[in-house]
Scaffold this motif. Structure first.
Motif, short mmCIF file in Angstrom:
data_model
loop_
_atom_site.label_atom_id
_atom_site.label_comp_id
_atom_site.label_asym_id
_atom_site.label_seq_id
_atom_site.Cartn_x
_atom_site.Cartn_y
_atom_site.Cartn_z
N THR A 188 0.83 -1.20 0.00
CA THR A 188 0.00 0.00 0.00
C THR A 188 0.86 1.26 0.00
OG1 THR A 188 -1.79 -1.13 1.15
CG2 THR A 188 -1.78 1.26 1.25
N SER A 189 1.89 1.29 0.83
CA SER A 189 2.69 2.51 0.95
C SER A 189 3.62 2.72 -0.23
CB SER A 189 3.49 2.48 2.25
OG SER A 189 4.39 1.37 2.26
N LEU A 190 4.27 1.65 -0.70
CA LEU A 190 5.24 1.80 -1.79
C LEU A 190 4.57 1.89 -3.16
CD1 LEU A 190 8.21 -0.60 -0.95
CD2 LEU A 190 8.22 1.89 -0.98
N GLY B 150 -14.32 -17.64 -2.48
CA GLY B 150 -14.33 -18.40 -3.73
C GLY B 150 -13.05 -19.17 -3.96
N GLU B 151 -12.88 -19.63 -5.17
CA GLU B 151 -11.75 -20.48 -5.52
C GLU B 151 -10.63 -19.74 -6.24
OE1 GLU B 151 -15.60 -22.91 -5.95
OE2 GLU B 151 -14.91 -20.86 -6.32
N LEU B 152 -10.93 -18.62 -6.89
CA LEU B 152 -9.95 -17.92 -7.71
C LEU B 152 -9.20 -16.88 -6.88
CD1 LEU B 152 -8.84 -17.45 -10.63
CD2 LEU B 152 -10.49 -15.56 -10.76
N ASN B 153 -7.90 -17.09 -6.73
CA ASN B 153 -7.09 -16.14 -5.97
C ASN B 153 -6.93 -14.82 -6.72
OD1 ASN B 153 -6.09 -17.25 -3.38
ND2 ASN B 153 -5.31 -18.90 -4.69
N VAL B 154 -7.20 -13.73 -6.03
CA VAL B 154 -7.03 -12.38 -6.56
C VAL B 154 -6.25 -11.58 -5.52
CG1 VAL B 154 -8.19 -10.26 -7.29
CG2 VAL B 154 -9.17 -12.50 -7.89
N GLY B 155 -5.19 -10.93 -5.95
CA GLY B 155 -4.39 -10.15 -5.01
C GLY B 155 -3.48 -9.18 -5.75
N PHE B 156 -2.33 -8.91 -5.18
CA PHE B 156 -1.43 -7.92 -5.74
C PHE B 156 -0.02 -8.50 -5.86
CE2 PHE B 156 -4.90 -5.60 -3.82
CZ PHE B 156 -5.22 -4.68 -4.81
#
Length: 609
Positions: free
Chosen positions: A151-153, A167-173
């Motif tokens: 978040t900061s960088l 759910g089953e589908l991974n969502v991230g960053f």
């Protein structure tokens, strides 16, 4: 984890299943997982590609483009020569592995605008609206928020209201992004573009750091095969046959039954190892082969324009002139910039050195760190009014052009409805018309990158084309690629939008703080200034962004529709199309989340009966 189970030919040929799914891609595997939750029904998936599970070319996020053009992974379709691009042919890559294009895309996860989805309902599709879509779209999502460092960088933000967590589908960053993207976002703010908290909530007007389909633990790609097949491979009622090309839908013989009316599918003919076989169906055939292959399957089944069917020697079953028409494609061109050599940059350019690439791959394998975990993050979707001082004049001229064509009968009223919605979007300052996204490396083709230098390429994307193309079967064989004619720049307004995008980038290039990190524009370069020079550069540089839709449009039949709001093919009782081809009017979004949402809604419709 044990090796997932796959069906053998003897498990499939001459057997009967409740549901047969043509295509084990993004939509097909989602649908298969949902339908096979009921142990009393049997589901067969026919997938033309190989499994390619645990393949680094798929699983490693930074291994972009390794699959492109490789027949082990890619259909590598070619368009016809494009008249308004000096006869250029473009390769349209599509995933030819289990998981389809979700196995080779750039993993961006965003949703269209609320108004984009609501426009489908206006075109005659009750129930296809934003609130309904959002509910289905969140269902299969397992969202992981960014950590404090992300978040900061890197300015990764989100709103939990717009994400599913069970759910089953991974969502991230991603672990990291190229820091020049943060400077670009700040420059966009200074140029009047707001920052969005989240690109999944129905507002895409602004700039944000997009989520990706990525596993937060392994940092590997998350896609339809890992989310919806591998965890369910042991289900006794779920059968996936690989390297099985769906050839055509087999219909009940009405002549023998001595009845008339809608056609009922009773099976699917498919090719496996060069031989033809048939699998029988009790309930429904679900065509999930994507916007390029789905119209081909329908046409080989005798569903489509009578002229097309006769030209390829296929006996007509159902006259549906809309099959393969209304093709809409997002397209782009790149503008590359050399970054300030006095600063230290991590870009994919460093992977051009084999020694560095090997070291980075080892770092990914051993610690899930390094360049191969760097993601493509910056998305900015901007109204034409923000990009160009000429916006309202351009839009007014285009409205006059469309109304004139309608009056002269050059376009039909059904297409006119679509165009009026597009014009309404152009006039709405809350809606967006152009997208700018970042590839953190040299990614243009006019010049040659210099060793040891770092680059940043801005991709200008046309999201609402007025030009309409077509995709049709070339012959009666499912093994022959279809004829793809996107009709790029048939409507010159599309080119005018691209010109405004290039002009805007040159203003942005002189906007701080991005200005301070740019050494120079490489392609097209400062010598390209006149409009005819810019037009030529855009034509030469044009490529697809792999987002074709519309070839089996969900529209009223009298308006060249192919499927109804329940996704059933007109003239059939039990054939549905479930993929991006059903989208009647394109959206401003990378469509991965859209396709998953369509599949979830389709599963609910099927279960309702």
């Amino acid at each position: 984890m044990s090796t997932p189970r796959f069906a053998e030919l003897d498990d499939v040929r001459d057997h009967t299943f409740d549901y047969i799914i043509c295509g084990g891609g993004t939509a097909g595997l989602t649908l298969a997982a949902r339908l096979s939750e009921d142990p009393t029904v049997s589901v067969l998936v026919l997938e033309a590609g190989k499994a390619n599970l645990n393949d680094p070319a798929i699983m490693v996020p930074g291994a972009y483009l390794q699959q492109f053009g490789n027949p082990e992974y890619d259909w590598a379709f070619m368009t016809t020569p494009q008249e308004r691009c000096d006869g250029k042919q473009l390769m349209w890559s599509r995933g030819k592995s289990l998981g389809g294009s979700s196995a080779m895309n750039f993993m961006s996860y965003m949703r269209p605008s609320e108004k984009d989805i609501n426009a489908w309902e206006e075109l005659g599709n009750p129930g296809w609206n934003w609130s309904n879509f959002l509910e289905h779209s969140k269902f299969g999502e397992r969202f992981t928020p960014p950590n404090s460092e992300q978040t900061s960088l890197y300015h990764h933000t989100f709103n939990p209201e717009y994400h599913g967590t069970k759910g089953e589908l991974n969502v991230g960053f991603p672990n990291s992004i190229m820091l020049g993207e943060v400077k670009l976002q700040e420059a966009l703010n200074n140029a009047g573009v707001k920052t969005l908290q989240d690109g999944c909530g129905g507002d895409v007007n602004g700039a944000w750091m997009a989520a990706l389909t990525i596993d937060p633990k392994t940092r590997a790609r998350a896609y339809a095969a890992t989310a919806f097949y591998v965890p369910n491979a042991d289900r006794a009622n779920l059968h996936v046959l690989l390297e099985a090309h769906a050839a055509k839908i087999v219909f009940e013989n009405l002549a023998i039954l001595d009845v008339a009316g809608p056609r009922r599918a009773v099976g699917v003919e498919f090719f496996h190892n060069g031989q033809s076989y048939v699998a029988s169906c009790r309930r429904e055939v679900l065509v999930c082969a994507g916007a390029i292959k789905s119209p081909q399957i329908l046409e080989l089944s005798g569903i489509g324009s009578l002229d097309v069917l006769h030209s390829i020697g296929v006996e007509p079953e159902i006259s549906l002139p809309g099959v393969g028409e209304n093709a809409q494609e997002h397209s782009l061109f790149g503008t590359s910039f050399e970054l300030d050599p006095n600063l230290n940059w991590d870009t994919y350019d460093k992977l051009m050195d084999p020694t560095r690439a090997a070291a980075e791959m080892a770092l990914f394998t051993e610690k899930q760190q390094g360049l191969f975990t760097m993601g493509l993050a910056t998305l900015s979707c901007i109204p034409l009014q923000t990009v160009s001082a000429e916006a309202m004049s351009l839009i007014s001229d285009q409205r006059s052009n469309i109304e004139s064509q309608l009056k002269d009968g050059k376009i039909n009223e059904g297409l006119g409805e679509q165009y009026r919605l597009q014009l309404r979007s152009l006039e709405d300052p809350s809606q967006v018309d152009l997208e700018f996204t970042v590839f953190p490396a040299f990614f243009t083709f006019r010049s040659t990158p210099e060793p040891e230098k770092a680059y940043m390429t801005i991709l200008s994307v046309l999201n609402r084309p007025f030009s309409r193309g077509s995709i049709h079967a070339a012959s009666a064989s499912c093994l022959d690629p279809p004829v793809i004619d996107p009709h790029y720049f048939d409507d010159d307004f599309d080119m005018k939008l691209m010109l405004e995008a290039l002009k805007f980038l040159r203003v942005l290039r002189n906007t701080e703080p991005w200005k301070s990190i740019i050494a120079k524009e490489v392609d097209p370069g400062p010598a390209v200034q006149a409009e005819d020079e810019m037009r030529e550069y855009i034509k030469q540089s044009l490529t697809t962004i792999y987002h074709t839709c519309g070839t089996c449009s969900m529209l009223p039949r009298e308006k060249h529709g192919v499927v109804d709001p329940k996704l059933k093919v007109y003239g059939t009782t039990n054939v549905r199309v479930v993929d991006l081809s059903i989208v009647p009017l394109h959206v401003t979004a990378h469509p991965q989340a859209l396709v998953y949402g369509i599949a979830e809604k389709a599963a609910a419709l099927i279960k309702q009966g």
